[in-house]
Scaffold this motif. Structure first.
Motif, PDB file in Angstrom:
ATOM      1  N   SER A   4       0.835  -1.196   0.000  1.00 21.55           N
ATOM      2  CA  SER A   4       0.000   0.000   0.000  1.00 21.55           C
ATOM      3  C   SER A   4       0.879   1.258   0.000  1.00 21.55           C
ATOM      4  CB  SER A   4      -0.922  -0.008   1.220  1.00 21.55           C
ATOM      5  OG  SER A   4      -1.641   1.207   1.294  1.00 21.55           O
ATOM      6  N   GLU A   5       1.940   1.254   0.815  1.00 22.29           N
ATOM      7  CA  GLU A   5       2.855   2.392   0.851  1.00 22.29           C
ATOM      8  C   GLU A   5       3.547   2.575  -0.499  1.00 22.29           C
ATOM      9  OE1 GLU A   5       5.535   1.908   4.131  1.00 22.29           O
ATOM     10  OE2 GLU A   5       3.948   2.153   5.622  1.00 22.29           O
ATOM     11  N   ARG A   6       3.908   1.461  -1.130  1.00 20.83           N
ATOM     12  CA  ARG A   6       4.561   1.519  -2.452  1.00 20.83           C
ATOM     13  C   ARG A   6       3.612   2.118  -3.495  1.00 20.83           C
ATOM     14  NH1 ARG A   6       9.088   2.438  -5.057  1.00 20.83           N
ATOM     15  NH2 ARG A   6       8.903   1.677  -7.155  1.00 20.83           N
ATOM     16  N   LEU A   7       2.347   1.713  -3.455  1.00 22.21           N
ATOM     17  CA  LEU A   7       1.349   2.268  -4.387  1.00 22.21           C
ATOM     18  C   LEU A   7       1.171   3.768  -4.162  1.00 22.21           C
ATOM     19  CD1 LEU A   7      -1.365  -0.531  -4.450  1.00 22.21           C
ATOM     20  CD2 LEU A   7       0.157   0.134  -6.321  1.00 22.21           C
ATOM     21  N   ASP A   8       1.146   4.189  -2.895  1.00 24.35           N
ATOM     22  CA  ASP A   8       1.020   5.616  -2.586  1.00 24.35           C
ATOM     23  C   ASP A   8       2.229   6.394  -3.113  1.00 24.35           C
ATOM     24  OD1 ASP A   8      -1.394   5.217  -1.328  1.00 24.35           O
ATOM     25  OD2 ASP A   8      -0.567   5.248   0.712  1.00 24.35           O
ATOM     26  N   LEU A   9       3.433   5.824  -2.936  1.00 27.78           N
ATOM     27  CA  LEU A   9       4.645   6.466  -3.432  1.00 27.78           C
ATOM     28  C   LEU A   9       4.637   6.560  -4.952  1.00 27.78           C
ATOM     29  CD1 LEU A   9       7.430   7.677  -2.910  1.00 27.78           C
ATOM     30  CD2 LEU A   9       8.360   5.348  -2.992  1.00 27.78           C
ATOM     31  N   ASP A  10       4.245   5.483  -5.631  1.00 26.91           N
ATOM     32  CA  ASP A  10       4.149   5.491  -7.095  1.00 26.91           C
ATOM     33  C   ASP A  10       3.158   6.546  -7.577  1.00 26.91           C
ATOM     34  OD1 ASP A  10       6.006   3.475  -7.264  1.00 26.91           O
ATOM     35  OD2 ASP A  10       4.540   1.878  -7.662  1.00 26.91           O
ATOM     36  N   ALA A  11       2.023   6.657  -6.896  1.00 25.84           N
ATOM     37  CA  ALA A  11       1.013   7.657  -7.273  1.00 25.84           C
ATOM     38  C   ALA A  11       1.555   9.069  -7.087  1.00 25.84           C
ATOM     39  CB  ALA A  11      -0.259   7.460  -6.450  1.00 25.84           C
ATOM     40  N   GLU A  12       2.297   9.293  -5.997  1.00 28.58           N
ATOM     41  CA  GLU A  12       2.871  10.608  -5.754  1.00 28.58           C
ATOM     42  C   GLU A  12       3.918  10.955  -6.807  1.00 28.58           C
ATOM     43  OE1 GLU A  12       5.332  13.090  -2.370  1.00 28.58           O
ATOM     44  OE2 GLU A  12       4.326  11.238  -1.781  1.00 28.58           O
ATOM     45  N   ILE A  13       4.762   9.990  -7.178  1.00 29.82           N
ATOM     46  CA  ILE A  13       5.773  10.217  -8.210  1.00 29.82           C
ATOM     47  C   ILE A  13       5.117  10.542  -9.541  1.00 29.82           C
ATOM     48  CG2 ILE A  13       7.549   9.077  -9.596  1.00 29.82           C
ATOM     49  CD1 ILE A  13       8.394   7.622  -6.994  1.00 29.82           C
ATOM     50  N   THR A  14       4.083   9.803  -9.882  1.00 28.76           N
ATOM     51  CA  THR A  14       3.360  10.041 -11.129  1.00 28.76           C
ATOM     52  C   THR A  14       2.749  11.437 -11.143  1.00 28.76           C
ATOM     53  OG1 THR A  14       2.885   7.697 -11.370  1.00 28.76           O
ATOM     54  CG2 THR A  14       1.477   9.214 -12.598  1.00 28.76           C
ATOM     55  N   GLU A  15       2.141  11.841 -10.034  1.00 25.07           N
ATOM     56  CA  GLU A  15       1.518  13.161  -9.951  1.00 25.07           C
ATOM     57  C   GLU A  15       2.557  14.274 -10.040  1.00 25.07           C
ATOM     58  OE1 GLU A  15      -1.173  16.138  -9.945  1.00 25.07           O
ATOM     59  OE2 GLU A  15      -1.518  14.015 -10.275  1.00 25.07           O
ATOM     60  N   ARG A  16       3.692  14.107  -9.384  1.00 26.36           N
ATOM     61  CA  ARG A  16       4.749  15.115  -9.455  1.00 26.36           C
ATOM     62  C   ARG A  16       5.309  15.225 -10.871  1.00 26.36           C
ATOM     63  NH1 ARG A  16       8.386  15.102  -3.957  1.00 26.36           N
ATOM     64  NH2 ARG A  16       6.642  15.456  -2.546  1.00 26.36           N
ATOM     65  N   THR A  17       5.441  14.098 -11.551  1.00 26.14           N
ATOM     66  CA  THR A  17       5.917  14.110 -12.935  1.00 26.14           C
ATOM     67  C   THR A  17       4.946  14.865 -13.829  1.00 26.14           C
ATOM     68  OG1 THR A  17       7.046  11.998 -12.609  1.00 26.14           O
ATOM     69  CG2 THR A  17       6.601  12.651 -14.877  1.00 26.14           C
ATOM     70  N   ARG A  18       3.654  14.632 -13.645  1.00 30.12           N
ATOM     71  CA  ARG A  18       2.646  15.356 -14.432  1.00 30.12           C
ATOM     72  C   ARG A  18       2.679  16.842 -14.131  1.00 30.12           C
ATOM     73  NH1 ARG A  18      -1.839  10.933 -13.306  1.00 30.12           N
ATOM     74  NH2 ARG A  18      -1.451   9.589 -15.078  1.00 30.12           N
ATOM     75  N   THR A  19       2.847  17.197 -12.869  1.00 28.66           N
ATOM     76  CA  THR A  19       2.902  18.605 -12.484  1.00 28.66           C
ATOM     77  C   THR A  19       4.103  19.288 -13.108  1.00 28.66           C
ATOM     78  OG1 THR A  19       1.784  18.112 -10.397  1.00 28.66           O
ATOM     79  CG2 THR A  19       2.979  20.193 -10.515  1.00 28.66           C
ATOM     80  N   GLU A  20       5.270  18.635 -13.085  1.00 27.94           N
ATOM     81  CA  GLU A  20       6.470  19.208 -13.691  1.00 27.94           C
ATOM     82  C   GLU A  20       6.311  19.357 -15.196  1.00 27.94           C
ATOM     83  OE1 GLU A  20       9.936  17.000 -12.550  1.00 27.94           O
ATOM     84  OE2 GLU A  20       9.578  17.341 -10.421  1.00 27.94           O
ATOM     85  N   SER A  21       5.680  18.370 -15.848  1.00 25.96           N
ATOM     86  CA  SER A  21       5.457  18.457 -17.293  1.00 25.96           C
ATOM     87  C   SER A  21       4.527  19.607 -17.633  1.00 25.96           C
ATOM     88  CB  SER A  21       4.861  17.152 -17.820  1.00 25.96           C
ATOM     89  OG  SER A  21       5.798  16.113 -17.717  1.00 25.96           O
ATOM     90  N   ALA A  22       3.520  19.824 -16.814  1.00 26.83           N
ATOM     91  CA  ALA A  22       2.557  20.899 -17.072  1.00 26.83           C
ATOM     92  C   ALA A  22       3.193  22.265 -16.890  1.00 26.83           C
ATOM     93  CB  ALA A  22       1.351  20.749 -16.151  1.00 26.83           C
ATOM     94  N   ALA A  23       4.235  22.359 -16.074  1.00 28.14           N
ATOM     95  CA  ALA A  23       4.887  23.644 -15.819  1.00 28.14           C
ATOM     96  C   ALA A  23       5.742  24.086 -17.007  1.00 28.14           C
ATOM     97  CB  ALA A  23       5.749  23.559 -14.563  1.00 28.14           C
ATOM     98  N   GLY A  24       6.190  23.154 -17.829  1.00 29.01           N
ATOM     99  CA  GLY A  24       7.030  23.489 -18.982  1.00 29.01           C
ATOM    100  C   GLY A  24       6.209  24.058 -20.121  1.00 29.01           C
ATOM    101  N   GLY A  25       6.802  25.003 -20.846  1.00 30.43           N
ATOM    102  CA  GLY A  25       6.123  25.610 -21.977  1.00 30.43           C
ATOM    103  C   GLY A  25       6.593  25.027 -23.293  1.00 30.43           C
ATOM    104  N   LEU A  26       5.989  25.495 -24.361  1.00 29.57           N
ATOM    105  CA  LEU A  26       6.338  25.035 -25.707  1.00 29.57           C
ATOM    106  C   LEU A  26       7.797  25.320 -26.028  1.00 29.57           C
ATOM    107  CD1 LEU A  26       5.617  23.860 -28.464  1.00 29.57           C
ATOM    108  CD2 LEU A  26       4.816  26.138 -29.116  1.00 29.57           C
ATOM    109  N   THR A  27       8.294  26.480 -25.628  1.00 29.78           N
ATOM    110  CA  THR A  27       9.698  26.791 -25.914  1.00 29.78           C
ATOM    111  C   THR A  27      10.636  25.789 -25.247  1.00 29.78           C
ATOM    112  OG1 THR A  27       9.776  28.376 -24.096  1.00 29.78           O
ATOM    113  CG2 THR A  27       9.342  29.255 -26.286  1.00 29.78           C
ATOM    114  N   ASP A  28      10.263  25.308 -24.063  1.00 27.29           N
ATOM    115  CA  ASP A  28      11.077  24.298 -23.382  1.00 27.29           C
ATOM    116  C   ASP A  28      11.070  22.982 -24.161  1.00 27.29           C
ATOM    117  OD1 ASP A  28      11.525  26.153 -21.357  1.00 27.29           O
ATOM    118  OD2 ASP A  28       9.897  25.400 -20.107  1.00 27.29           O
ATOM    119  N   ARG A  29       9.905  22.612 -24.688  1.00 30.77           N
ATOM    120  CA  ARG A  29       9.829  21.392 -25.516  1.00 30.77           C
ATOM    121  C   ARG A  29      10.657  21.546 -26.779  1.00 30.77           C
ATOM    122  NH1 ARG A  29       5.363  18.018 -25.984  1.00 30.77           N
ATOM    123  NH2 ARG A  29       6.570  16.910 -27.533  1.00 30.77           N
ATOM    124  N   LEU A  30      10.576  22.716 -27.406  1.00 32.28           N
ATOM    125  CA  LEU A  30      11.360  22.960 -28.614  1.00 32.28           C
ATOM    126  C   LEU A  30      12.853  22.941 -28.301  1.00 32.28           C
ATOM    127  CD1 LEU A  30       9.076  25.693 -30.141  1.00 32.28           C
ATOM    128  CD2 LEU A  30       9.591  23.499 -31.201  1.00 32.28           C
TER     129      LEU A  30
END
Length: 177
Positions: A4-30
């Motif tokens: 259960s703790e491992r699943l919670d950690l995986d969910a938190e990592i996934t959410e943080r990754t999505r948050t970091e991706s959303a913070a980047g702009g098009l110029t960063d992708r380019l």
């Protein structure tokens, strides 16, 4: 309980990754796609294809076999071939350099250009010439015939073009590029 703790950690990592991706702009992708073969489609349906060599704050540069093309981000509607990697620009100075800065460089070099102008429902038109002056949101182009040098006798007119109307600018590649 450990699972259960491992699943919670995986969910938190996934959410943080999505948050970091959303913070980047098009110029960063380019910027993360520098060196890749990229296709840029304009609103008119025209496309440019080349190796992405520069991604500034307001425009990108593609290297074609015989030319370089500057494309303002505002004129692009779709990109193909981008990496999933996003790279931020660490330099505050480079972040502040925009389209006007790139155009002033072309004006300083007296580069012979083909300027693609978006015409709304009328499609696009191409003007050939040399940039004489760059303002905050416009440029003055000394219009010449294709391949003609910028000489007083060759200048047919001086066209003032708002940045918002620029679809792309093609110039001859500089030696060694």
């Amino acid at each position: 309980m450990a699972a259960s703790e491992r699943l919670d950690l995986d969910a938190e990592i996934t959410e943080r990754t999505r948050t970091e991706s959303a913070a980047g702009g098009l110029t960063d992708r380019l910027r993360g796609s520098l060196g890749l073969l990229v296709v840029v489609q304009l609103a008119s349906g025209s496309t440019f294809e080349g190796t992405l060599s520069h991604a500034g704050s307001q425009a990108l540069v593609l290297d074609e076999p015989m030319h370089q093309v500057l494309v303002p981000y505002a004129s692009a509607v779709r990109y193909l071939g981008l990496s999933r990697l996003a790279v931020t620009e660490p330099s505050k100075v480079r972040q502040g350099l925009g389209l006007a800065s790139a155009l002033r460089g072309l004006a300083r070099d007296r580069a012979s250009l083909a300027v693609l102008i978006s015409g709304g429902s009328a499609g696009e038109s191409v003007l050939h010439g040399v940039i004489d002056r760059v303002g905050r949101d416009y440029l003055d182009l000394a219009v010449t015939g294709e391949g003609e040098e910028r000489r007083a006798a060759n200048v047919r007119q001086v066209a003032t073009i708002p940045f918002a109307a620029l679809a792309g600018i093609r110039s001859a590649r500089t030696p060694g590029c």
